[in-house]
Motif scaffolding. Structure first.
Motif, PDB file in Angstrom:
ATOM      1  N   ASP A 245       0.843  -1.209   0.000  1.00 26.48           N
ATOM      2  CA  ASP A 245       0.000   0.000   0.000  1.00 26.48           C
ATOM      3  C   ASP A 245       0.871   1.250   0.000  1.00 26.48           C
ATOM      4  N   THR A 246       1.952   1.165   0.778  1.00 25.98           N
ATOM      5  CA  THR A 246       2.856   2.328   0.870  1.00 25.98           C
ATOM      6  C   THR A 246       3.469   2.623  -0.497  1.00 25.98           C
ATOM      7  N   VAL A 249       1.020   4.426  -2.690  1.00 26.85           N
ATOM      8  CA  VAL A 249       0.880   5.855  -2.360  1.00 26.85           C
ATOM      9  C   VAL A 249       2.091   6.633  -2.868  1.00 26.85           C
ATOM     10  N   ALA A 281      -0.575  12.221   2.289  1.00 27.59           N
ATOM     11  CA  ALA A 281      -1.144  11.107   1.510  1.00 27.59           C
ATOM     12  C   ALA A 281      -1.118   9.810   2.311  1.00 27.59           C
ATOM     13  N   LEU A 282      -0.043   9.591   3.040  1.00 33.82           N
ATOM     14  CA  LEU A 282       0.053   8.380   3.870  1.00 33.82           C
ATOM     15  C   LEU A 282      -0.989   8.419   4.980  1.00 33.82           C
ATOM     16  N   ALA A 285      -4.299   7.622   3.624  1.00 32.44           N
ATOM     17  CA  ALA A 285      -4.423   6.180   3.327  1.00 32.44           C
ATOM     18  C   ALA A 285      -4.376   5.347   4.609  1.00 32.44           C
TER      19      ALA A 285
END
Lengths: 333, 259
Positions: A245-246, A249, A281-282, A285
């Protein structure tokens, strides 16, 4: 702005065909601090010896303070101050004697020379040690005396050949400050050779990187660093299962870069300022971070990219620098 | 050479000569042997060869005969030291400081050259005092001047030689080379015996050796039997040594930074 030093196609070949300097070109503007960076044997000192008239070039030409180093060497010598590698000062003489001798070498009248010696001893903090033999001085004191000797006649251009090699961190920083002050207050052009990246970064307005007798890169430290690419941001997610996921992003902020296991790295296209958007953004998310490492390109990176090898001995030789490469700013953990 | 350049050369040479003399005081380990050796020569040879004074050497005292040998040897050491100091300065980088300044390059050799002459005056004085203590009467004013002038001249000539070696070799490890030529010149002259007592190759070498005329004139100065012919022969010999060794030193100086 006029050029204090102009070098065009300068070559120095020694007996046996050893090419120490292989056709270099450089321009140093008046009032500038120019850092000449390279490893041992790169050709730095040979270049300085040619520019200071100690060694005749075997090709090309160079002018210092407007005078040709071969055809008008005497005028060059009047205009320059030189502090060579290893502080070439007589250990059996005292600091005051050496300064007075230097004044005679530069044809400064006796009284004026004595006054100048006292002023310089005061300036470099050696008044108390002035009547001690130089052999009893510490490395830092010798370097300061060497600098004072180079300044006796108030030169237009000052050559410092590896001025802080072998100095402890305190002495090194003190010498840097003196060079900055000299450049700021007197407008003296400083040509500084060094094998310490940090020194070039700290002192020089522009840096030339020499390797194998050739200049491989030149520019301001910022220009050079920018030229090798964007800063690298490495994110270590708190939950190792969210590495994918990281990466997803981070992909919006630039191309992927090499990172350590369990972390994701990206070259920030927006520069270091982009880190704020990345963190937002992190957050959006819902990815918690264990560490965020920002690695700005350094002159070391520039050196590696331009020459294909690392500047050997920099970290170990530069006392107190305490790092091998990069200026990794830990901004979160 | 313009008047201003000459004046600058004199000024810087004087300063460098002063420095060389201070270093003598501050490095006694270098200076003492060059003072002790002539004294040793004086004492040892006058003792060992005392009996030779029975043969015709121009004097009844071998001490008187050997005194000029000791003063010339002391002068030779002073000259050798000039080269060793220059070699040390080249190795240590001090010469770079001098030649990156606008000071006339000639002063780089003129300073130590002057210092060598001055050092030889000191050594000669010590040797003559030792001889006087050894019951040798002083040779009178003219004789004394003659001995001093010959010693100083030889010191300057050997300084040129040793500085020439230093400028070519650029290392103090070349010191044996500096000494070798000076020793050969002195020992193949009339150092131990007059030419009349020499035979074979030594006599031939001695006849051609410039140091022979210098030593012979020093002896006539000591014996107070100086002649114009002897003086001119000595001056010519010094001129030959200076021309050869001086050219060698100046050539080395001109090559600095060109190799």
């Amino acid at each position: 702005m006029t050029d204090a030093i102009v070098v065009e196609g300068l070559v120095r070949e020694f007996k046996g065909g050893i090419l120490a300097v292989d056709g270099i070109d450089l321009h140093v503007r008046a009032g500038e601090v120019y850092g000449f960076l390279g490893p041992n044997g790169a050709g730095k000192s040979t270049t300085v010896r040619m520019l200071t008239t100690l060694l005749r070039p075997t090709g090309g030409r160079a002018t210092v303070a407007g005078f040709d180093v071969v055809h008008d060497a005497a005028s060059v010598r009047r205009a320059i101050g030189v502090a060579l590698q290893d502080a070439a000062i007589d250990p059996f003489m005292t600091g005051r004697e050496l300064l007075r001798l230097q004044a005679v070498l530069h044809a400064i009248p006796r009284q004026e020379g004595h006054a100048r010696a006292e002023e310089l001893l005061e300036r470099v903090g050696l008044t108390d040690a002035a009547d001690r033999r130089v052999g009893t001085y510490s490395g830092g004191m010798r370097r300061r005396l060497d600098l004072a000797l180079a300044l006796v006649h108030e030169p237009v251009v000052l050559f410092l050949d590896e001025p802080t090699t072998g100095l402890d961190p305190t002495s090194r920083v003190a010498l840097w400050e003196e060079v900055r002050r000299l450049n700021r207050e007197s407008g003296t052009t400083v040509f500084l050779t060094t094998q310490y990246l940090e020194e070039a970064d700290q002192l020089a307005g522009r840096v030339g990187i020499i390797d194998g007798g050739k200049i491989v890169a030149e520019g301001t430290p910022t220009e050079l660093k920018t030229s090798v690419g964007d800063p690298t941001l490495m994110i270590t997610p708190a939950d190792p299962s969210r590495v994918g996921d990281t990466a997803e992003v981070l992909a919006q902020f630039g191309p992927a870069a090499d990172g350590k296991p369990g972390a994701v790295a990206v070259r920030l296209a927006a520069g270091a300022e982009g880190i704020v958007q990345v963190v937002r953004a992190l957050d959006e998310a819902d990815i918690a971070t264990a560490a965020i490492d920002l690695h700005q390109p350094t002159l070391d990176d520039v050196f590696v990219i331009k020459t294909g090898h690392r500047l050997e001995g920099d970290a170990s030789a530069a006392p107190g620098s305490g790092r091998r490469r990069g200026r990794g700013s830990k901004v979160g953990r | 050479m313009s008047a201003s350049t000459f004046s600058r050369t004199v000024s810087v040479s004087g300063m460098l000569a002063w420095r060389a003399l201070i270093l003598v005081r501050r490095m006694p380990a270098v200076f003492i042997p060059s003072l002790v050796m002539p004294l040793f020569i004086l004492v040892a040879t006058s003792g060992a060869f005392h009996g030779i004074s029975a043969v015709p050497i121009g004097t009844s005292s071998y001490l008187a005969f050997t005194l000029p040998f000791a003063t010339i040897m002391g002068a030779g050491f002073a000259g050798i030291n000039a080269g060793m100091t220059l070699a040390r300065d080249i190795e240590g980088g001090f010469v770079d400081r001098l030649i990156s300044s606008p000071a006339p390059r000639m002063s780089l050799v003129a300073g130590p050259f002057t210092a060598a002459a001055m050092r030889s005056l000191f050594t000669t004085t010590v040797v003559m005092l030792a001889a006087w203590i050894g019951q040798l009467p002083p040779p009178g004013l003219l004789g004394t001047i003659g001995i001093y002038v010959m010693a100083a001249s030889f010191a300057m000539a050997t300084a040129c030689w040793s500085m020439g070696v230093a400028l070519r070799a650029r290392t103090v490890q070349a010191a044996p080379m500096m000494q070798l030529v000076v020793f050969i010149l002195v020992f193949t002259s009339v150092a131990y015996a007059p030419r009349d007592l020499q035979t074979g190759w030594l006599r031939t070498v001695s006849d051609w050796n410039p140091v022979t005329r210098i030593l012979e004139f020093s002896r006539t100065a000591e014996f107070q039997t100086m002649t114009w012919a002897g003086l001119w022969a000595a001056i010519a010999s010094i001129a030959v040594l200076m021309a050869v060794f001086g050219s060698f030193a100046l050539y080395g100086l001109s090559r600095l930074g060109n190799d």
